[in-house]
Write a protein that holds these residues in place. Structure first.
Motif, PDB file in Angstrom:
ATOM      1  N   LYS A  64     -24.030 -18.357  36.710  1.00 17.85           N
ATOM      2  CA  LYS A  64     -23.141 -17.895  35.660  1.00 17.85           C
ATOM      3  C   LYS A  64     -21.800 -18.615  35.780  1.00 17.85           C
ATOM      4  O   LYS A  64     -21.309 -18.849  36.872  1.00 17.85           O
ATOM      5  N   ALA A  65     -21.211 -18.951  34.640  1.00 19.00           N
ATOM      6  CA  ALA A  65     -19.897 -19.582  34.625  1.00 19.00           C
ATOM      7  C   ALA A  65     -18.842 -18.558  35.029  1.00 19.00           C
ATOM      8  O   ALA A  65     -18.959 -17.366  34.724  1.00 19.00           O
ATOM      9  N   LYS A  66     -17.807 -19.025  35.698  1.00 14.31           N
ATOM     10  CA  LYS A  66     -16.713 -18.133  36.072  1.00 14.31           C
ATOM     11  C   LYS A  66     -15.902 -17.804  34.833  1.00 14.31           C
ATOM     12  O   LYS A  66     -15.670 -18.653  33.982  1.00 14.31           O
ATOM     13  N   SER A  67     -15.461 -16.569  34.745  1.00 14.56           N
ATOM     14  CA  SER A  67     -14.631 -16.185  33.610  1.00 14.56           C
ATOM     15  C   SER A  67     -13.161 -16.376  33.964  1.00 14.56           C
ATOM     16  O   SER A  67     -12.788 -16.501  35.126  1.00 14.56           O
ATOM     17  N   GLY A  68     -12.313 -16.422  32.958  1.00 18.19           N
ATOM     18  CA  GLY A  68     -10.884 -16.604  33.184  1.00 18.19           C
ATOM     19  C   GLY A  68     -10.474 -18.044  33.005  1.00 18.19           C
ATOM     20  O   GLY A  68     -11.268 -18.929  32.719  1.00 18.19           O
ATOM     21  N   SER A  69      -9.180 -18.303  33.173  1.00 20.46           N
ATOM     22  CA  SER A  69      -8.656 -19.644  32.927  1.00 20.46           C
ATOM     23  C   SER A  69      -8.493 -20.449  34.211  1.00 20.46           C
ATOM     24  O   SER A  69      -8.015 -21.571  34.169  1.00 20.46           O
ATOM     25  N   GLY A  70      -8.838 -19.908  35.344  1.00 22.10           N
ATOM     26  CA  GLY A  70      -8.682 -20.623  36.599  1.00 22.10           C
ATOM     27  C   GLY A  70      -9.523 -21.885  36.646  1.00 22.10           C
ATOM     28  O   GLY A  70     -10.677 -21.897  36.274  1.00 22.10           O
TER      29      GLY A  70
END
Length: 94
Positions: A64-70
């Protein structure tokens, strides 16, 4: 392990009976799969049938892709001068 028989026509009643007589493959987790699966091209294409495979686990192979703008890359500079043809500068627009 299960086997697939894919055909253009619906299987005959005798084929269905023979396929059912082969029985099921049972995984250690208890899930059962028909040892011989009779499928048609039409049913596979319209989504009414699907090949069942004991090694298929949809979440096993994809992260799964990481969420957020980091960790986002910087946005490209859209106002930078670029040349569409090498050696020929693009005209400036006002």
């Amino acid at each position: 392990m299960p086997a697939l028989f894919i055909s253009l026509e619906q299987p005959a009643a005798a084929m269905v009976k023979d396929a059912a007589s082969v029985g099921f493959y049972e995984r250690p987790n208890g899930k059962k799969y028909a040892r011989l699966q009779l499928l048609t091209i039409e049913a596979l294409l319209n989504g009414t049938q699907r090949a069942e495979h004991p090694d298929y686990e949809p979440d096993l192979n994809f992260k799964k892709a990481k969420s957020g703008s980091g960790g986002r890359a910087a946005a490209p500079n859209l106002n930078a001068e670029i040349s569409l043809v090498p050696g020929v500068p693009r005209p400036l627009s006002n």
